[in-house]
Write a protein that holds these residues in place. Structure first.
Motif, mmCIF file in Angstrom:
data_model
loop_
_atom_site.group_PDB
_atom_site.id
_atom_site.type_symbol
_atom_site.label_atom_id
_atom_site.label_comp_id
_atom_site.label_asym_id
_atom_site.label_seq_id
_atom_site.Cartn_x
_atom_site.Cartn_y
_atom_site.Cartn_z
ATOM 1 N N ASP A 122 0.839 -1.200 0.000
ATOM 2 C CA ASP A 122 0.000 0.000 0.000
ATOM 3 C C ASP A 122 0.874 1.250 0.000
ATOM 4 O O ASP A 122 0.902 2.008 0.973
ATOM 5 C CB ASP A 122 -0.919 -0.023 1.219
ATOM 6 N N THR A 123 1.576 1.463 -1.098
ATOM 7 C CA THR A 123 2.430 2.644 -1.214
ATOM 8 C C THR A 123 1.668 3.870 -1.688
ATOM 9 O O THR A 123 2.229 4.975 -1.702
ATOM 10 C CB THR A 123 3.584 2.385 -2.208
ATOM 11 N N LEU A 124 0.421 3.705 -2.073
ATOM 12 C CA LEU A 124 -0.315 4.830 -2.641
ATOM 13 C C LEU A 124 -0.419 6.025 -1.688
ATOM 14 O O LEU A 124 -0.227 7.169 -2.121
ATOM 15 C CB LEU A 124 -1.693 4.372 -3.130
ATOM 16 N N PRO A 125 -0.680 5.838 -0.377
ATOM 17 C CA PRO A 125 -0.674 7.001 0.523
ATOM 18 C C PRO A 125 0.698 7.657 0.613
ATOM 19 O O PRO A 125 0.801 8.878 0.729
ATOM 20 C CB PRO A 125 -1.088 6.404 1.880
ATOM 21 N N LEU A 126 1.759 6.850 0.540
ATOM 22 C CA LEU A 126 3.117 7.399 0.579
ATOM 23 C C LEU A 126 3.382 8.228 -0.672
ATOM 24 O O LEU A 126 3.950 9.322 -0.596
ATOM 25 C CB LEU A 126 4.154 6.278 0.686
ATOM 26 N N ASP A 141 -4.684 18.568 -4.993
ATOM 27 C CA ASP A 141 -5.383 17.899 -3.897
ATOM 28 C C ASP A 141 -5.415 16.377 -4.067
ATOM 29 O O ASP A 141 -5.156 15.839 -5.144
ATOM 30 C CB ASP A 141 -6.797 18.463 -3.701
ATOM 31 N N ALA A 142 -5.730 15.709 -2.970
ATOM 32 C CA ALA A 142 -5.690 14.252 -2.919
ATOM 33 C C ALA A 142 -6.668 13.609 -3.898
ATOM 34 O O ALA A 142 -6.361 12.585 -4.519
ATOM 35 C CB ALA A 142 -5.967 13.781 -1.494
ATOM 36 N N ALA A 143 -7.849 14.197 -4.042
ATOM 37 C CA ALA A 143 -8.868 13.620 -4.929
ATOM 38 C C ALA A 143 -8.367 13.557 -6.365
ATOM 39 O O ALA A 143 -8.622 12.588 -7.088
ATOM 40 C CB ALA A 143 -10.154 14.431 -4.850
ATOM 41 N N GLU A 162 12.089 7.294 1.897
ATOM 42 C CA GLU A 162 12.291 7.705 3.290
ATOM 43 C C GLU A 162 11.174 7.234 4.219
ATOM 44 O O GLU A 162 11.374 7.130 5.435
ATOM 45 C CB GLU A 162 12.401 9.233 3.372
ATOM 46 N N THR A 163 10.003 6.923 3.650
ATOM 47 C CA THR A 163 8.854 6.532 4.471
ATOM 48 C C THR A 163 8.433 5.081 4.242
ATOM 49 O O THR A 163 7.393 4.653 4.745
ATOM 50 C CB THR A 163 7.661 7.458 4.184
ATOM 51 N N ILE A 164 9.237 4.308 3.528
ATOM 52 C CA ILE A 164 8.826 2.977 3.075
ATOM 53 C C ILE A 164 8.865 1.924 4.184
ATOM 54 O O ILE A 164 8.203 0.883 4.082
ATOM 55 C CB ILE A 164 9.703 2.518 1.870
ATOM 56 N N GLU A 165 9.602 2.178 5.243
ATOM 57 C CA GLU A 165 9.860 1.141 6.246
ATOM 58 C C GLU A 165 8.588 0.533 6.832
ATOM 59 O O GLU A 165 8.505 -0.666 7.053
ATOM 60 C CB GLU A 165 10.741 1.698 7.365
ATOM 61 N N GLY A 166 7.593 1.363 7.086
ATOM 62 C CA GLY A 166 6.368 0.853 7.691
ATOM 63 C C GLY A 166 5.266 0.547 6.702
ATOM 64 O O GLY A 166 4.092 0.497 7.087
ATOM 65 N N VAL A 167 5.613 0.333 5.444
ATOM 66 C CA VAL A 167 4.594 0.111 4.415
ATOM 67 C C VAL A 167 3.741 -1.123 4.738
ATOM 68 O O VAL A 167 4.241 -2.116 5.284
ATOM 69 C CB VAL A 167 5.244 -0.026 3.016
ATOM 70 N N ARG A 168 2.467 -1.033 4.425
ATOM 71 C CA ARG A 168 1.556 -2.154 4.667
ATOM 72 C C ARG A 168 1.506 -3.055 3.441
ATOM 73 O O ARG A 168 1.606 -2.585 2.310
ATOM 74 C CB ARG A 168 0.153 -1.631 4.983
ATOM 75 N N CYS A 169 1.326 -4.356 3.673
ATOM 76 C CA CYS A 169 1.214 -5.292 2.546
ATOM 77 C C CYS A 169 -0.237 -5.759 2.414
ATOM 78 O O CYS A 169 -1.020 -5.711 3.363
ATOM 79 C CB CYS A 169 2.167 -6.471 2.708
ATOM 80 N N ASN A 170 -0.587 -6.209 1.219
ATOM 81 C CA ASN A 170 -1.928 -6.707 0.914
ATOM 82 C C ASN A 170 -1.960 -8.180 1.296
ATOM 83 O O ASN A 170 -1.458 -9.030 0.569
ATOM 84 C CB ASN A 170 -2.224 -6.505 -0.571
#
Length: 198
Positions: free
Chosen positions: A20-24, A42-44, A84-92
């Motif tokens: 789930d890298t999309l938020p990153l 914007d996010a949308a 820099e923010t990948i360490e806590g990435v969530r997996c599917n």
């Protein structure tokens, strides 16, 4: 997710499919466009373009905002922020379960519109970098998804006929690319269950 009996290889998209890298990416793109391009997006707007390759996304930004951007600088800044923010990435979880179930039974590949540096960092963060015998990224092809090039290249590197490959994807562009390559395409969006990798 059903896998045909004659399957000889599995190919996975990365962003949004395995992880789930999309938020990153959203935060990284917004920051890079603000700091390097001087614009707020914007996010949308981004969410409507999930699955776009970097150059496709930036071309759309330029068209939508009527500007010309320093694309290399924005791409570099975005990739750096994601790493820099990948360490806590969530997996599917459901897709990762398929990976673990089939590892060692058939060859596995990743075919991503992302950059190699971010894809490999993502896979390393969830402990699966060594599971895939082939990793193909946007740098390896001339035409991004929805063109079939990236999936055809992955099959060629695996040494498997495209007709015997099953692709796991989370975007319209990716599913279209897989089907254009003559592969079975599984849409993972109905079974997304993102959790922090352990």
């Amino acid at each position: 997710m059903s896998i045909p009996a004659d399957t000889e290889a599995l190919i996975f998209d990365c962003d949004g499919t395995l992880v789930d890298t999309l938020p990153l990416y959203l935060r990284a793109w917004q920051a890079a466009l603000r700091e390097v391009g001087g614009i707020e997006v914007d996010a949308a707007w981004f969410r409507e373009r999930g699955g776009y390759a970097e150059q496709m996304l930036l071309a759309d930004v330029e068209k939508s905002f009527g500007i010309t951007l320093n694309r290399p600088a924005i791409i570099a800044a975005t990739r750096r922020r994601v790493r820099e923010t990948i360490e806590g990435v969530r997996c599917n979880v459901p897709v990762i379960t398929v990976v673990r179930e089939w590892a060692g039974r058939v060859p596995l590949a990743v075919a991503s519109s992302g950059s190699r540096e971010v894809v490999e960092a993502s896979l390393a963060a969830i402990g699966l970098l060594d599971v895939f015998s082939v990793i193909v990224t946007i740098e390896d092809v001339e035409h991004p998804k929805p063109a079939p090039d990236i999936y055809l290249l992955a099959a060629r590197k695996l040494g498997v006929d495209p007709a015997h490959c099953v692709v796991f994807e989370d975007s319209h562009e990716g599913l279209k690319a897989a089907r254009a390559a003559g592969m079975t395409a599984e849409d993972v969006r109905p079974c997304s269950e993102f959790r922090v990798a352990s």
